[in-house]
Design a protein around this motif. Structure first.
Motif, PDB file in Angstrom:
ATOM      1  N   SER A 176      24.687 -47.388  19.136  1.00 30.50           N
ATOM      2  CA  SER A 176      23.738 -46.787  18.197  1.00 30.50           C
ATOM      3  C   SER A 176      22.288 -47.196  18.441  1.00 30.50           C
ATOM      4  O   SER A 176      21.379 -46.528  17.969  1.00 30.50           O
ATOM      5  CB  SER A 176      24.128 -47.153  16.761  1.00 30.50           C
ATOM      6  N   TYR A 177      22.060 -48.282  19.172  1.00 29.32           N
ATOM      7  CA  TYR A 177      20.689 -48.744  19.406  1.00 29.32           C
ATOM      8  C   TYR A 177      20.004 -48.077  20.594  1.00 29.32           C
ATOM      9  O   TYR A 177      18.880 -48.430  20.935  1.00 29.32           O
ATOM     10  CB  TYR A 177      20.667 -50.261  19.619  1.00 29.32           C
ATOM     11  N   VAL A 178      20.643 -47.134  21.237  1.00 32.15           N
ATOM     12  CA  VAL A 178      20.014 -46.445  22.363  1.00 32.15           C
ATOM     13  C   VAL A 178      19.002 -45.448  21.799  1.00 32.15           C
ATOM     14  O   VAL A 178      19.349 -44.358  21.349  1.00 32.15           O
ATOM     15  CB  VAL A 178      21.062 -45.739  23.250  1.00 32.15           C
ATOM     16  N   ARG A 179      17.734 -45.836  21.826  1.00 29.26           N
ATOM     17  CA  ARG A 179      16.664 -45.084  21.180  1.00 29.26           C
ATOM     18  C   ARG A 179      16.443 -43.704  21.790  1.00 29.26           C
ATOM     19  O   ARG A 179      16.056 -42.764  21.114  1.00 29.26           O
ATOM     20  CB  ARG A 179      15.378 -45.913  21.268  1.00 29.26           C
ATOM     21  N   SER A 180      16.702 -43.557  23.080  1.00 32.04           N
ATOM     22  CA  SER A 180      16.465 -42.276  23.758  1.00 32.04           C
ATOM     23  C   SER A 180      17.348 -41.158  23.223  1.00 32.04           C
ATOM     24  O   SER A 180      17.049 -39.973  23.398  1.00 32.04           O
ATOM     25  CB  SER A 180      16.720 -42.422  25.257  1.00 32.04           C
ATOM     26  N   HIS A 181      18.428 -41.509  22.522  1.00 31.07           N
ATOM     27  CA  HIS A 181      19.371 -40.514  22.021  1.00 31.07           C
ATOM     28  C   HIS A 181      19.220 -40.248  20.523  1.00 31.07           C
ATOM     29  O   HIS A 181      19.945 -39.433  19.974  1.00 31.07           O
ATOM     30  CB  HIS A 181      20.801 -40.942  22.348  1.00 31.07           C
ATOM     31  N   PHE A 182      18.269 -40.932  19.861  1.00 30.44           N
ATOM     32  CA  PHE A 182      18.001 -40.624  18.450  1.00 30.44           C
ATOM     33  C   PHE A 182      17.481 -39.197  18.397  1.00 30.44           C
ATOM     34  O   PHE A 182      16.478 -38.855  19.025  1.00 30.44           O
ATOM     35  CB  PHE A 182      16.927 -41.540  17.862  1.00 30.44           C
ATOM     36  N   ASP A 183      18.141 -38.350  17.647  1.00 26.72           N
ATOM     37  CA  ASP A 183      17.770 -36.946  17.593  1.00 26.72           C
ATOM     38  C   ASP A 183      18.333 -36.359  16.305  1.00 26.72           C
ATOM     39  O   ASP A 183      18.968 -37.070  15.515  1.00 26.72           O
ATOM     40  CB  ASP A 183      18.341 -36.222  18.824  1.00 26.72           C
ATOM     41  N   SER A 184      18.117 -35.086  16.114  1.00 25.38           N
ATOM     42  CA  SER A 184      18.769 -34.364  15.026  1.00 25.38           C
ATOM     43  C   SER A 184      18.871 -32.905  15.427  1.00 25.38           C
ATOM     44  O   SER A 184      18.098 -32.416  16.248  1.00 25.38           O
ATOM     45  CB  SER A 184      18.011 -34.516  13.708  1.00 25.38           C
ATOM     46  N   VAL A 185      19.844 -32.237  14.847  1.00 27.44           N
ATOM     47  CA  VAL A 185      20.065 -30.819  15.093  1.00 27.44           C
ATOM     48  C   VAL A 185      20.087 -30.126  13.741  1.00 27.44           C
ATOM     49  O   VAL A 185      20.850 -30.527  12.844  1.00 27.44           O
ATOM     50  CB  VAL A 185      21.390 -30.574  15.849  1.00 27.44           C
ATOM     51  N   GLU A 186      19.248 -29.107  13.591  1.00 25.63           N
ATOM     52  CA  GLU A 186      19.212 -28.369  12.334  1.00 25.63           C
ATOM     53  C   GLU A 186      20.421 -27.442  12.251  1.00 25.63           C
ATOM     54  O   GLU A 186      20.747 -26.741  13.207  1.00 25.63           O
ATOM     55  CB  GLU A 186      17.924 -27.549  12.225  1.00 25.63           C
ATOM     56  N   ALA A 187      21.069 -27.454  11.087  1.00 24.89           N
ATOM     57  CA  ALA A 187      22.283 -26.664  10.897  1.00 24.89           C
ATOM     58  C   ALA A 187      22.180 -25.856   9.614  1.00 24.89           C
ATOM     59  O   ALA A 187      21.595 -26.300   8.637  1.00 24.89           O
ATOM     60  CB  ALA A 187      23.501 -27.590  10.819  1.00 24.89           C
ATOM     61  N   GLY A 188      22.753 -24.683   9.643  1.00 25.84           N
ATOM     62  CA  GLY A 188      22.824 -23.848   8.451  1.00 25.84           C
ATOM     63  C   GLY A 188      23.317 -22.461   8.796  1.00 25.84           C
ATOM     64  O   GLY A 188      23.307 -22.051   9.957  1.00 25.84           O
ATOM     65  N   ILE A 189      23.776 -21.756   7.788  1.00 28.00           N
ATOM     66  CA  ILE A 189      24.275 -20.386   7.929  1.00 28.00           C
ATOM     67  C   ILE A 189      23.665 -19.564   6.803  1.00 28.00           C
ATOM     68  O   ILE A 189      23.658 -19.993   5.640  1.00 28.00           O
ATOM     69  CB  ILE A 189      25.816 -20.342   7.858  1.00 28.00           C
ATOM     70  N   THR A 190      23.179 -18.399   7.126  1.00 36.10           N
ATOM     71  CA  THR A 190      22.456 -17.574   6.167  1.00 36.10           C
ATOM     72  C   THR A 190      23.213 -17.347   4.861  1.00 36.10           C
ATOM     73  O   THR A 190      22.630 -17.428   3.783  1.00 36.10           O
ATOM     74  CB  THR A 190      22.117 -16.206   6.797  1.00 36.10           C
ATOM     75  N   ASP A 191      24.507 -17.076   4.928  1.00 35.39           N
ATOM     76  CA  ASP A 191      25.251 -16.732   3.715  1.00 35.39           C
ATOM     77  C   ASP A 191      26.184 -17.845   3.241  1.00 35.39           C
ATOM     78  O   ASP A 191      27.160 -17.587   2.539  1.00 35.39           O
ATOM     79  CB  ASP A 191      26.055 -15.446   3.942  1.00 35.39           C
TER      80      ASP A 191
END
Length: 194
Positions: free
Chosen positions: A141-156
């Motif tokens: 978990s301490y590998v800083r280069s891989h800290f990221d996020s992915v936006e998720a959602g569905i219209t309905d």
């Protein structure tokens, strides 16, 4: 999966060539899979909600396998992961917490026993609600280069009586990662942190 009623799936893969810097020799990919399912606890308070976690385990495995296949099928190519859930308005935040074990353990199993805890996010919202699913390295978990996020959602989704359950996998660090910290080459992979 007799107790899990799925309305739909969404699967997407993003390939990042650059963010203004030099093009990556191997563009990292960020994959997302979402399932929209009926929330059996929507509309009323239920004291015992834990049985639904068991019901969700087969769905978690199916989603993890489908996501891995979309990213090429090789568990060794996956370097980051995360999970998340959105609860429809007739539910409560605790219903999203039921995704922690089925979502996290399914990815760790499909990837051959990844060591790091699978980060997560959850919220309550109506159709079209977006969630930023956090990502960390699969073994440290301490590998800083891989800290990221992915936006998720569905219209309905989610409708009031639904849950949107999500898994994320990535094949590498942020495309121009250069913020220092623990390098992948230095990961010991003993405790899920370093």
């Amino acid at each position: 999966m007799p107790d899990v009623k799925v309305r739909k799936f969404l699967l997407s893969v993003e390939e990042i060539h650059h963010e203004g810097g030099p093009p990556a020799s191997v563009p990292p990919q960020r994959g997302l899979i979402l399932a929209v399912v009926e929330n059996p606890y929507a509309g009323a308070y239920h004291e015992n909600i834990q049985p639904f976690m068991e019901d969700l385990k087969p769905l978690g495995l199916e989603m993890a396998r489908r996501l891995l296949a979309a990213l090429g099928g090789d568990p060794k190519s996956i370097e980051g992961y995360g999970k998340g859930a959105i609860v429809g308005e007739a539910g409560e935040l605790e219903h999203a917490a039921l995704w922690h074990a089925p979502g996290g353990y399914s990815m760790r199993e499909v990837l051959g026993g990844a060591k790091a805890i699978v980060p997560s996010a959850k919220k309550v919202g109506g159709p079209g609600t977006r969630l930023d699913i956090p990502v960390t390295h699969v073994n440290a978990s301490y590998v800083r280069s891989h800290f990221d996020s992915v936006e998720a959602g569905i219209t309905d989704a989610p409708r009031a009586n639904e849950l949107v359950l999500g898994l994320v996998m990535t094949t590498g660090p942020r495309v121009h990662a250069r913020a220092g910290g623990l390098a992948v080459a230095d990961v010991k992979g003993e405790d899920g942190l370093r």
